[in-house]
Design a protein around this motif. Structure first.
Motif, PDB file in Angstrom:
ATOM      1  N   ALA A 186     -52.110  21.146  75.152  1.00 23.98           N
ATOM      2  CA  ALA A 186     -52.881  21.131  73.908  1.00 23.98           C
ATOM      3  C   ALA A 186     -53.417  22.522  73.602  1.00 23.98           C
ATOM      4  CB  ALA A 186     -54.035  20.140  74.024  1.00 23.98           C
ATOM      5  N   HIS A 187     -53.000  23.088  72.492  1.00 23.12           N
ATOM      6  CA  HIS A 187     -53.552  24.377  72.046  1.00 23.12           C
ATOM      7  C   HIS A 187     -54.249  24.138  70.717  1.00 23.12           C
ATOM      8  CE1 HIS A 187     -50.183  25.170  69.138  1.00 23.12           C
ATOM      9  NE2 HIS A 187     -49.531  24.428  70.005  1.00 23.12           N
ATOM     10  N   ASP A 188     -55.538  23.818  70.781  1.00 26.63           N
ATOM     11  CA  ASP A 188     -56.322  23.459  69.606  1.00 26.63           C
ATOM     12  C   ASP A 188     -56.855  24.731  68.945  1.00 26.63           C
ATOM     13  OD1 ASP A 188     -58.137  22.519  67.749  1.00 26.63           O
ATOM     14  OD2 ASP A 188     -58.797  20.857  69.020  1.00 26.63           O
ATOM     15  N   ASP A 236     -57.423  15.426  71.208  1.00 27.59           N
ATOM     16  CA  ASP A 236     -57.851  14.180  70.576  1.00 27.59           C
ATOM     17  C   ASP A 236     -57.771  13.038  71.579  1.00 27.59           C
ATOM     18  OD1 ASP A 236     -56.551  11.587  68.966  1.00 27.59           O
ATOM     19  OD2 ASP A 236     -58.291  12.531  68.008  1.00 27.59           O
ATOM     20  N   PRO A 237     -58.853  12.242  71.737  1.00 24.65           N
ATOM     21  CA  PRO A 237     -58.830  11.177  72.749  1.00 24.65           C
ATOM     22  C   PRO A 237     -57.755  10.130  72.495  1.00 24.65           C
ATOM     23  CG  PRO A 237     -60.763  10.986  71.324  1.00 24.65           C
ATOM     24  CD  PRO A 237     -60.144  12.313  71.040  1.00 24.65           C
ATOM     25  N   HIS A 238     -57.497   9.804  71.231  1.00 22.86           N
ATOM     26  CA  HIS A 238     -56.481   8.796  70.925  1.00 22.86           C
ATOM     27  C   HIS A 238     -55.091   9.307  71.304  1.00 22.86           C
ATOM     28  CE1 HIS A 238     -59.603   6.575  68.943  1.00 22.86           C
ATOM     29  NE2 HIS A 238     -59.861   7.583  68.126  1.00 22.86           N
ATOM     30  N   ARG A 239     -54.853  10.609  71.076  1.00 27.28           N
ATOM     31  CA  ARG A 239     -53.574  11.207  71.452  1.00 27.28           C
ATOM     32  C   ARG A 239     -53.404  11.168  72.969  1.00 27.28           C
ATOM     33  NH1 ARG A 239     -50.867  15.453  68.547  1.00 27.28           N
ATOM     34  NH2 ARG A 239     -48.783  15.722  69.407  1.00 27.28           N
ATOM     35  N   LEU A 240     -54.479  11.434  73.680  1.00 25.40           N
ATOM     36  CA  LEU A 240     -54.429  11.427  75.137  1.00 25.40           C
ATOM     37  C   LEU A 240     -54.207  10.028  75.689  1.00 25.40           C
ATOM     38  CD1 LEU A 240     -57.253  13.983  76.008  1.00 25.40           C
ATOM     39  CD2 LEU A 240     -54.841  14.195  76.587  1.00 25.40           C
ATOM     40  N   VAL A 241     -54.897   9.055  75.118  1.00 28.25           N
ATOM     41  CA  VAL A 241     -54.723   7.672  75.570  1.00 28.25           C
ATOM     42  C   VAL A 241     -53.286   7.222  75.318  1.00 28.25           C
ATOM     43  CG1 VAL A 241     -55.367   5.271  75.138  1.00 28.25           C
ATOM     44  CG2 VAL A 241     -57.141   7.016  75.355  1.00 28.25           C
ATOM     45  N   SER A 242     -52.756   7.567  74.147  1.00 30.74           N
ATOM     46  CA  SER A 242     -51.383   7.185  73.829  1.00 30.74           C
ATOM     47  C   SER A 242     -50.392   7.839  74.790  1.00 30.74           C
ATOM     48  CB  SER A 242     -51.041   7.588  72.387  1.00 30.74           C
ATOM     49  OG  SER A 242     -51.840   6.877  71.464  1.00 30.74           O
ATOM     50  N   ALA A 243     -50.626   9.116  75.106  1.00 28.97           N
ATOM     51  CA  ALA A 243     -49.737   9.825  76.031  1.00 28.97           C
ATOM     52  C   ALA A 243     -49.817   9.215  77.426  1.00 28.97           C
ATOM     53  CB  ALA A 243     -50.109  11.299  76.077  1.00 28.97           C
ATOM     54  N   ALA A 244     -51.029   8.842  77.851  1.00 30.50           N
ATOM     55  CA  ALA A 244     -51.192   8.217  79.164  1.00 30.50           C
ATOM     56  C   ALA A 244     -50.493   6.862  79.215  1.00 30.50           C
ATOM     57  CB  ALA A 244     -52.676   8.076  79.495  1.00 30.50           C
ATOM     58  N   GLN A 245     -50.640   6.099  78.153  1.00 33.13           N
ATOM     59  CA  GLN A 245     -49.992   4.787  78.101  1.00 33.13           C
ATOM     60  C   GLN A 245     -48.468   4.926  78.105  1.00 33.13           C
ATOM     61  OE1 GLN A 245     -51.812   3.166  74.569  1.00 33.13           O
ATOM     62  NE2 GLN A 245     -53.522   2.244  75.705  1.00 33.13           N
ATOM     63  N   ALA A 246     -47.969   5.911  77.360  1.00 34.83           N
ATOM     64  CA  ALA A 246     -46.522   6.118  77.310  1.00 34.83           C
ATOM     65  C   ALA A 246     -45.974   6.503  78.681  1.00 34.83           C
ATOM     66  CB  ALA A 246     -46.185   7.200  76.283  1.00 34.83           C
ATOM     67  N   ALA A 247     -46.798   7.211  79.461  1.00 32.14           N
ATOM     68  CA  ALA A 247     -46.374   7.623  80.803  1.00 32.14           C
ATOM     69  C   ALA A 247     -46.639   6.537  81.842  1.00 32.14           C
ATOM     70  CB  ALA A 247     -47.097   8.899  81.208  1.00 32.14           C
ATOM     71  N   GLY A 248     -47.357   5.491  81.428  1.00 28.86           N
ATOM     72  CA  GLY A 248     -47.664   4.405  82.346  1.00 28.86           C
ATOM     73  C   GLY A 248     -48.701   4.769  83.387  1.00 28.86           C
ATOM     74  N   VAL A 249     -49.683   5.615  83.003  1.00 31.44           N
ATOM     75  CA  VAL A 249     -50.712   6.046  83.953  1.00 31.44           C
ATOM     76  C   VAL A 249     -52.093   5.761  83.381  1.00 31.44           C
ATOM     77  CG1 VAL A 249     -49.192   7.868  84.827  1.00 31.44           C
ATOM     78  CG2 VAL A 249     -50.879   8.413  83.060  1.00 31.44           C
ATOM     79  N   ARG A 250     -53.083   5.734  84.289  1.00 27.76           N
ATOM     80  CA  ARG A 250     -54.475   5.551  83.877  1.00 27.76           C
ATOM     81  C   ARG A 250     -55.337   6.736  84.319  1.00 27.76           C
ATOM     82  NH1 ARG A 250     -54.684   2.064  80.046  1.00 27.76           N
ATOM     83  NH2 ARG A 250     -56.874   1.546  80.522  1.00 27.76           N
ATOM     84  N   GLN A 251     -54.668   7.796  84.734  1.00 28.46           N
ATOM     85  CA  GLN A 251     -55.384   8.973  85.229  1.00 28.46           C
ATOM     86  C   GLN A 251     -54.836  10.221  84.534  1.00 28.46           C
ATOM     87  OE1 GLN A 251     -56.589  10.846  89.561  1.00 28.46           O
ATOM     88  NE2 GLN A 251     -54.484  10.125  89.356  1.00 28.46           N
ATOM     89  N   ILE A 252     -55.767  11.041  84.033  1.00 31.12           N
ATOM     90  CA  ILE A 252     -55.411  12.331  83.451  1.00 31.12           C
ATOM     91  C   ILE A 252     -56.049  13.415  84.304  1.00 31.12           C
ATOM     92  CG2 ILE A 252     -55.584  13.837  81.425  1.00 31.12           C
ATOM     93  CD1 ILE A 252     -55.771  11.336  79.689  1.00 31.12           C
ATOM     94  N   VAL A 253     -55.263  14.421  84.675  1.00 33.94           N
ATOM     95  CA  VAL A 253     -55.789  15.530  85.469  1.00 33.94           C
ATOM     96  C   VAL A 253     -55.643  16.825  84.675  1.00 33.94           C
ATOM     97  CG1 VAL A 253     -55.331  14.429  87.695  1.00 33.94           C
ATOM     98  CG2 VAL A 253     -53.576  15.877  86.644  1.00 33.94           C
ATOM     99  N   THR A 254     -56.563  17.749  84.882  1.00 36.37           N
ATOM    100  CA  THR A 254     -56.548  19.006  84.151  1.00 36.37           C
ATOM    101  C   THR A 254     -57.224  20.082  84.974  1.00 36.37           C
ATOM    102  OG1 THR A 254     -56.996  20.007  81.978  1.00 36.37           O
ATOM    103  CG2 THR A 254     -58.757  18.683  82.943  1.00 36.37           C
ATOM    104  N   ALA A 255     -56.936  21.330  84.671  1.00 37.80           N
ATOM    105  CA  ALA A 255     -57.614  22.437  85.334  1.00 37.80           C
ATOM    106  C   ALA A 255     -59.062  22.491  84.862  1.00 37.80           C
ATOM    107  CB  ALA A 255     -56.911  23.754  85.009  1.00 37.80           C
ATOM    108  N   TYR A 256     -59.951  22.807  85.757  1.00 35.76           N
ATOM    109  CA  TYR A 256     -61.369  22.918  85.433  1.00 35.76           C
ATOM    110  C   TYR A 256     -61.573  23.963  84.342  1.00 35.76           C
ATOM    111  CZ  TYR A 256     -66.393  23.502  86.078  1.00 35.76           C
ATOM    112  OH  TYR A 256     -67.756  23.554  85.880  1.00 35.76           O
ATOM    113  N   ALA A 257     -62.355  23.629  83.343  1.00 37.90           N
ATOM    114  CA  ALA A 257     -62.657  24.557  82.254  1.00 37.90           C
ATOM    115  C   ALA A 257     -64.077  25.087  82.427  1.00 37.90           C
ATOM    116  CB  ALA A 257     -62.529  23.872  80.901  1.00 37.90           C
ATOM    117  N   PRO A 258     -64.248  26.413  82.534  1.00 39.21           N
ATOM    118  CA  PRO A 258     -65.596  26.968  82.669  1.00 39.21           C
ATOM    119  C   PRO A 258     -66.378  26.838  81.372  1.00 39.21           C
ATOM    120  CG  PRO A 258     -63.986  28.719  82.454  1.00 39.21           C
ATOM    121  CD  PRO A 258     -63.206  27.440  82.554  1.00 39.21           C
ATOM    122  N   VAL A 259     -67.657  27.155  81.430  1.00 41.00           N
ATOM    123  CA  VAL A 259     -68.550  27.027  80.278  1.00 41.00           C
ATOM    124  C   VAL A 259     -67.927  27.647  79.034  1.00 41.00           C
ATOM    125  CG1 VAL A 259     -70.750  27.803  79.319  1.00 41.00           C
ATOM    126  CG2 VAL A 259     -70.659  26.907  81.645  1.00 41.00           C
TER     127      VAL A 259
END
Length: 400
Positions: A279-281, A320-343
């Motif tokens: 995601a590059h917002d 977008d949370p809805h985009r993320l939920v849809s992507a997770a569902q499409a992948a068949g997962v309930r866990q999203i992992v990401t690199a820690y984002a500093p302040v």
């Protein structure tokens, strides 16, 4: 092709190539020439790695390890310390997140209370009549970068000669720098103003500018003193925030943001990554120069992530949370992992996303790099006590 894109091709391969070419020069050559600014097209001793480090197309650990494989720490200490300044600023702000919120409030307050809008406009456009300063303003806007010494001169003249609000100067930098970083930029401006180390300011002088620009600039009429700005006391250093727990036994969707565009070294290959969303917002990047770098860098990252994890990858222009939920569902997962984002803006958004995703039964967990976990806890006071710990901390990471 824009000037910034020509100077900084936005791929990991370009960053590694630049690192490879710089490593032989990271010792005596860097130490001798690092303060000299010969202009955007002139020769220079600096590495020009900052945009790649800012978005972690290459990371601090591999840069320092590469330099120390070719030089002793004593020979390359000036460059290693420069890299660690970035780490120190991030750790310092991570332990005092209220300073970021204070900066945002101060920026708005200063803009609302500005009595001479034309003076601000002239400074940003490079129309003050101050030699050097005007050139740096135009260089920043057109190229998206400035030599570090020029950034200090510019900030000092902005604050003490033009008497413009410091937070609006920091915001001007964020709008135009390719390597715009909440911690490094905000705290560097605070340091020049005498806020970061209370009472300690930086005064730009004609002689210093003339010396380190090779005589290109010798501005007159600069402030002869730099009286430190003041503010209410800041909070004491806090412990580093907890991070979510990643369940290695469960498959996951990998979320990549512009805070870390090299997740291949953070998450294990074959570690259960079923799909990825890069995601590059643009709304979370303050300026167009940064957006022009991050967009192709994200495309480059998506290709590398797909090949490395052997998974499908989706590019998105919003967090977008809805985009993320849809992507997770499409992948068949309930866990999203990401690199820690500093302040900063990404961290603020991820905090809200975590709550929204949890309501949908999806967990969002962050993983912090060993480099940050090792160094950040020691950013409790000034840089010099932090600097004394560098050799031992590098050894603890297995870097000679």
């Amino acid at each position: 092709m824009m000037a910034g894109e020509a100077r900084f091709p936005a791929t990991r391969a370009a960053g590694l190539d630049r690192l490879c070419r710089f490593v032989p020069l990271a010792g005596r050559d860097y130490a001798a020439g690092r303060n000299s600014d010969h202009g955007p097209d002139g020769p220079g001793a600096v590495s020009r790695l900052s945009p790649y480090l800012r978005y972690r197309l290459i990371d601090e650990q591999e840069v320092v390890a590469g330099v120390l494989a070719a030089h002793s720490l004593k020979a390359s200490e000036k460059f290693v310390q420069e890299v660690l300044w970035r780490t120190y600023w991030k750790g310092w702000l991570e332990k005092r997140p209220a300073v970021w919120a204070r900066y945002l409030d101060e920026q708005q307050r200063q803009r609302d209370g500005l009595s001479d809008a034309s003076a601000l406009t002239d400074a940003e456009a490079g129309n003050t009549g101050i030699e050097g300063f005007d050139d740096w303003a135009r260089e920043l806007v057109s190229t998206g970068t400035l030599h570090n010494h020029a950034r200090m001169w510019f900030a000092s003249i902005w604050i003490f000669t033009l008497r413009l609000p410091w937070a609006l100067g920091a915001e001007f930098f964020l709008r135009h720098l390719i390597d715009a970083d909440p911690a490094s930029n905000t705290l560097s401006w605070r340091w020049v103003a005498g806020l970061q180390t209370a009472g300690k300011t930086y005064l730009a002088t004609t002689d210093n500018i003339a010396r380190y620009t090779g005589g290109r600039f010798a501005p007159t009429g600069l402030a002869r003193e730099a009286v430190a700005l003041t503010e209410p006391p800041i909070e004491a250093a806090l412990p580093l925030p907890d991070i979510g727990v990643v369940d290695p036994g469960n498959p996951a969707l990998l979320l990549v943001t512009h805070e870390d565009l090299h997740p291949e070294t953070l998450f294990p290959q074959g570690g259960g990554i079923k799909a990825a969303l890069v995601a590059h917002d643009p709304a979370l990047l303050r300026g167009e120069n940064a957006r022009r770098f991050v967009a192709p860098a994200s495309t480059d990252t998506a290709a590398r992530v797909g090949a490395h994890f052997q998974c499908s990858v989706e590019l998105a222009d919003t967090l977008d949370p809805h985009r993320l939920v849809s992507a997770a569902q499409a992948a068949g997962v309930r866990q999203i992992v990401t690199a820690y984002a500093p302040v900063g803006p990404i961290a603020d958004v991820l905090a809200q996303l975590g709550l929204q995703l949890a309501s949908e039964g999806v967990t969002l967990s962050s993983v912090r790099r060993d480099w940050d976990t090792c160094f950040w806890p020691h950013a409790t006071k000034g840089f010099f006590p932090f600097r004394e710990r560098i050799p031992g901390l590098l050894q603890s990471l297995g870097i000679p």
